[in-house]
Design a protein around this motif. Structure first.
Motif: not given
Length: 98
Positions: A22-32, A34-41
């Motif tokens: 869930g922590q990784i998903t939370f970070y990916a959500t914060a990036i999304w 902020t940027t509108g992009k889902i982290p790919t790496d």
């Protein structure tokens, strides 16, 4: 669109644990958000630790890498989870202030 999550732990992480984090998903959500992009790496890096005889902890030198991905569905679920948690926090704060 990339990040690494470093975890030091006496327990060895698995690919499933990284995929379900869930922590990784939370970070990916914060990036999304902020940027509108889902982290790919995305990568979880587990740095293995162990307890010594005196009870202190030390690194073993072993490191395990788990590449993982998050989808828009994962992010939508996390935004719902965040909203629910925030509503609960707000309710608790309001009760404390009464």
């Amino acid at each position: 669109t990339a990040f690494k999550e470093y975890k030091s732990s006496v327990r060895k992480w698995t690919q499933k644990m990284a995929d379900d984090s869930g922590q990784i998903t939370f970070y990916a959500t914060a990036i999304w958000i902020t940027t509108g992009k889902i982290p790919t790496d995305i990568e979880l890096v587990n740095i293995e630790t162990a307890y010594q005889d005196d009870g202190s902890m030390t690194v073993t030198g072993n490191m395990y890498r788990f590449p993982t991905k998050r989808t828009l569905a994962d992010i939508i679920k996390m935004t719902r989870r965040i909203r629910h948690a925030w509503a609960g926090i707000k309710d608790l704060c309001e009760k404390e202030l009464l």
